[in-house]
Design a protein around this motif. Structure first.
Motif, PDB file in Angstrom:
ATOM      1  N   TYR A   1       0.818  -1.208   0.000  1.00 43.86           N
ATOM      2  CA  TYR A   1       0.000   0.000   0.000  1.00 43.86           C
ATOM      3  C   TYR A   1       0.857   1.265   0.000  1.00 43.86           C
ATOM      4  O   TYR A   1       0.590   2.215  -0.748  1.00 43.86           O
ATOM      5  CB  TYR A   1      -0.935   0.033   1.213  1.00 43.86           C
ATOM      6  CG  TYR A   1      -1.635   1.364   1.330  1.00 43.86           C
ATOM      7  CD1 TYR A   1      -2.669   1.699   0.468  1.00 43.86           C
ATOM      8  CD2 TYR A   1      -1.201   2.320   2.248  1.00 43.86           C
ATOM      9  CE1 TYR A   1      -3.275   2.934   0.521  1.00 43.86           C
ATOM     10  CE2 TYR A   1      -1.802   3.567   2.310  1.00 43.86           C
ATOM     11  CZ  TYR A   1      -2.843   3.869   1.450  1.00 43.86           C
ATOM     12  OH  TYR A   1      -3.419   5.104   1.481  1.00 43.86           O
ATOM     13  N   ARG A   2       1.917   1.287   0.785  1.00 41.09           N
ATOM     14  CA  ARG A   2       2.754   2.483   0.888  1.00 41.09           C
ATOM     15  C   ARG A   2       3.509   2.760  -0.408  1.00 41.09           C
ATOM     16  O   ARG A   2       3.820   3.907  -0.726  1.00 41.09           O
ATOM     17  CB  ARG A   2       3.723   2.332   2.056  1.00 41.09           C
ATOM     18  CG  ARG A   2       3.029   2.374   3.413  1.00 41.09           C
ATOM     19  CD  ARG A   2       3.994   2.079   4.556  1.00 41.09           C
ATOM     20  NE  ARG A   2       4.977   3.130   4.681  1.00 41.09           N
ATOM     21  CZ  ARG A   2       4.823   4.229   5.409  1.00 41.09           C
ATOM     22  NH1 ARG A   2       3.704   4.415   6.095  1.00 41.09           N
ATOM     23  NH2 ARG A   2       5.768   5.136   5.492  1.00 41.09           N
ATOM     24  N   SER A   3       3.787   1.713  -1.185  1.00 41.20           N
ATOM     25  CA  SER A   3       4.506   1.904  -2.450  1.00 41.20           C
ATOM     26  C   SER A   3       3.577   2.187  -3.626  1.00 41.20           C
ATOM     27  O   SER A   3       3.957   2.874  -4.580  1.00 41.20           O
ATOM     28  CB  SER A   3       5.365   0.675  -2.770  1.00 41.20           C
ATOM     29  OG  SER A   3       4.549  -0.460  -3.017  1.00 41.20           O
ATOM     30  N   SER A   4       2.346   1.686  -3.564  1.00 39.79           N
ATOM     31  CA  SER A   4       1.414   1.813  -4.697  1.00 39.79           C
ATOM     32  C   SER A   4       0.260   2.760  -4.416  1.00 39.79           C
ATOM     33  O   SER A   4      -0.435   3.178  -5.342  1.00 39.79           O
ATOM     34  CB  SER A   4       0.835   0.447  -5.051  1.00 39.79           C
ATOM     35  OG  SER A   4      -0.012  -0.019  -4.018  1.00 39.79           O
ATOM     36  N   HIS A   5       0.021   3.060  -3.136  1.00 38.03           N
ATOM     37  CA  HIS A   5      -1.127   3.866  -2.710  1.00 38.03           C
ATOM     38  C   HIS A   5      -2.449   3.197  -3.060  1.00 38.03           C
ATOM     39  O   HIS A   5      -3.459   3.870  -3.268  1.00 38.03           O
ATOM     40  CB  HIS A   5      -1.061   5.277  -3.304  1.00 38.03           C
ATOM     41  CG  HIS A   5       0.219   5.993  -2.993  1.00 38.03           C
ATOM     42  ND1 HIS A   5       0.557   6.413  -1.722  1.00 38.03           N
ATOM     43  CD2 HIS A   5       1.262   6.332  -3.779  1.00 38.03           C
ATOM     44  CE1 HIS A   5       1.745   7.000  -1.740  1.00 38.03           C
ATOM     45  NE2 HIS A   5       2.189   6.956  -2.970  1.00 38.03           N
ATOM     46  N   GLU A   6      -2.420   1.884  -3.120  1.00 41.77           N
ATOM     47  CA  GLU A   6      -3.627   1.100  -3.365  1.00 41.77           C
ATOM     48  C   GLU A   6      -3.632  -0.120  -2.457  1.00 41.77           C
ATOM     49  O   GLU A   6      -2.568  -0.666  -2.131  1.00 41.77           O
ATOM     50  CB  GLU A   6      -3.692   0.628  -4.828  1.00 41.77           C
ATOM     51  CG  GLU A   6      -3.833   1.741  -5.851  1.00 41.77           C
ATOM     52  CD  GLU A   6      -3.892   1.209  -7.268  1.00 41.77           C
ATOM     53  OE1 GLU A   6      -3.672  -0.020  -7.436  1.00 41.77           O
ATOM     54  OE2 GLU A   6      -4.172   1.985  -8.179  1.00 41.77           O
ATOM     55  N   LEU A   7      -4.812  -0.564  -2.045  1.00 42.69           N
ATOM     56  CA  LEU A   7      -4.918  -1.826  -1.323  1.00 42.69           C
ATOM     57  C   LEU A   7      -4.727  -2.980  -2.302  1.00 42.69           C
ATOM     58  O   LEU A   7      -5.083  -2.884  -3.472  1.00 42.69           O
ATOM     59  CB  LEU A   7      -6.290  -1.932  -0.652  1.00 42.69           C
ATOM     60  CG  LEU A   7      -6.582  -0.916   0.459  1.00 42.69           C
ATOM     61  CD1 LEU A   7      -8.032  -1.047   0.911  1.00 42.69           C
ATOM     62  CD2 LEU A   7      -5.625  -1.095   1.625  1.00 42.69           C
ATOM     63  N   ALA A   8      -4.172  -4.073  -1.811  1.00 44.99           N
ATOM     64  CA  ALA A   8      -3.920  -5.219  -2.686  1.00 44.99           C
ATOM     65  C   ALA A   8      -5.211  -5.822  -3.216  1.00 44.99           C
ATOM     66  O   ALA A   8      -5.264  -6.301  -4.348  1.00 44.99           O
ATOM     67  CB  ALA A   8      -3.106  -6.284  -1.939  1.00 44.99           C
TER      68      ALA A   8
ATOM     69  N   ILE B   1      -8.042  -3.498   7.986  1.00 44.91           N
ATOM     70  CA  ILE B   1      -7.152  -2.856   8.966  1.00 44.91           C
ATOM     71  C   ILE B   1      -6.453  -1.647   8.348  1.00 44.91           C
ATOM     72  O   ILE B   1      -6.384  -0.564   8.948  1.00 44.91           O
ATOM     73  CB  ILE B   1      -6.116  -3.871   9.494  1.00 44.91           C
ATOM     74  CG1 ILE B   1      -6.819  -4.948  10.334  1.00 44.91           C
ATOM     75  CG2 ILE B   1      -5.036  -3.173  10.311  1.00 44.91           C
ATOM     76  CD1 ILE B   1      -5.911  -6.101  10.731  1.00 44.91           C
ATOM     77  N   LEU B   2      -5.941  -1.813   7.128  1.00 45.58           N
ATOM     78  CA  LEU B   2      -5.221  -0.720   6.470  1.00 45.58           C
ATOM     79  C   LEU B   2      -6.172   0.413   6.087  1.00 45.58           C
ATOM     80  O   LEU B   2      -5.799   1.590   6.153  1.00 45.58           O
ATOM     81  CB  LEU B   2      -4.484  -1.248   5.241  1.00 45.58           C
ATOM     82  CG  LEU B   2      -3.349  -2.236   5.540  1.00 45.58           C
ATOM     83  CD1 LEU B   2      -2.781  -2.801   4.239  1.00 45.58           C
ATOM     84  CD2 LEU B   2      -2.233  -1.571   6.346  1.00 45.58           C
ATOM     85  N   ALA B   3      -7.380   0.082   5.683  1.00 45.19           N
ATOM     86  CA  ALA B   3      -8.359   1.115   5.337  1.00 45.19           C
ATOM     87  C   ALA B   3      -8.693   1.969   6.555  1.00 45.19           C
ATOM     88  O   ALA B   3      -8.814   3.204   6.453  1.00 45.19           O
ATOM     89  CB  ALA B   3      -9.619   0.473   4.771  1.00 45.19           C
TER      90      ALA B   3
END
Length: 237
Positions: free
Chosen positions: A110-117, A136-138
Motif C-alpha cells: 500500500y505504501r509503495s502503490s497507494h492502493e490496497l492489494a 485494517i489498512l483502510a
C-alpha cells in the motif's frame, strides 16, 4: 457479488431492426433463467437475489453457447456492487488478527502503490468473510475501499489474474498480453507484482500477478485451478 451482468454485442450490417430482434431474444432467454433487463442499456439483474450466483452463471453459460449469438456476442461483464456497507458497519465476529509479517507485507504494498492489494468481502449481514488486512489498512489510513457482498451460504474464493512470466537473469520478465486466472488458496500474502507458480495445459509455468479479485457461487468457484507456489518476488506492474 454477481448483482448483475452487462451484455455487449458486436456491431453488424444486418437488415433494419435485426439488432432489436436479437436483443428481444436475449431478453427472453435470460428472463427464463431468472435474469431480467435492468431497464436501461445492456444491464441485466437477477430477479431473486438469493439465487443470483446460480442465475448469473447459468445466464453467462447460455449466452456463450447460443448458436444464434456466436457472431454477435462480444463480451459479458459481471457486475459487482462495491459499496454494500461502510467500514464502520462491518462485523468482525470470530476474526483472528493477521500475523505481523503478513500485515507488514500488505502495508508495504500500500505504501509503495497507494492502493490496497484487494477488496473486502462481507456477507449479507455485514460479517467479514475475507480481506481483514485490507480492512485494517483502510481504517488506519482513512481509505474508502471496495466492499463486496458474498452470500454466507455460497463459497467464496480469492483469485489472482496475471500474465505469464519467465526467469530473466536474477529477475523475471513478463511476456504476452493475455491475462489468465487461478484460485489462490495459499496462506502466504499475495499482492500485484508477485510471481506465482501455476499449472497450465502446457505444464507448470509462472505468472506475474496483475489483479487480485474474488468469485463466489459454486459454479464460479469451480472454474479455476489453484496456484501451486508463491515465489515471493514482487515486480512493478
Amino acid at each position: 457479488m454477481n448483482e448483475g451482468m452487462a451484455v455487449f454485442l458486436h456491431g453488424g450490417e444486418e437488415e433494419p431492426g435485426s439488432t432489436e430482434k436479437l436483443i428481444r431474444r436475449i431478453d427472453e432467454l435470460l428472463l427464463g433463467l431468472g435474469i431480467a433487463h435492468g431497464g436501461a442499456g445492456n444491464l441485466y439483474m437477477p430477479t431473486v437475489a438469493a439465487d443470483r450466483d446460480h442465475a448469473v452463471f447459468a445466464a453467462c453459460d447460455a449466452l456463450n453457447h447460443a448458436d444464434w449469438l456466436k457472431d454477435r456476442l462480444a463480451d459479458i461483464s459481471i457486475v459487482n456492487q462495491t459499496n454494500v456497507c461502510s467500514l464502520e458497519q462491518i462485523r468482525l465476529d470470530d476474526m483472528t488478527d493477521p500475523s505481523p509479517g503478513k500485515l507488514k507485507y500488505y502495508e508495504a504494498y500500500y505504501r509503495s502503490s497507494h492502493e490496497l492489494a484487494h477488496a473486502i468481502v462481507v456477507d449479507e449481514e455485514g460479517k467479514l468473510r475475507d480481506g481483514y488486512t485490507s480492512y485494517i489498512l483502510a481504517r488506519k489510513y482513512g481509505i474508502s475501499p471496495d466492499i463486496y457482498e458474498a452470500l454466507a451460504a455460497r463459497p467464496l474464493r480469492k483469485v489472482v489474474r496475471g500474465r505469464h512470466a519467465l526467469p530473466d537473469g536474477r529477475g523475471w520478465k513478463v511476456k504476452g498480453g493475455k491475462m489468465y486466472t487461478w484460485t489462490y488458496t495459499l496462506k502466504t500474502a499475495v499482492v500485484p507484482g508477485d510471481i506465482l507458480k501455476v499449472q497450465t495445459k502446457k505444464g507448470q509455468m509462472y505468472i506475474c500477478v496483475e489483479r487480485i479479485d474474488y468469485v463466489t457461487g459454486e459454479e464460479f468457484c469451480a472454474q479455476y485451478a489453484a496456484v501451486i507456489q508463491h515465489m515471493k518476488k514482487r515486480l512493478k506492474v
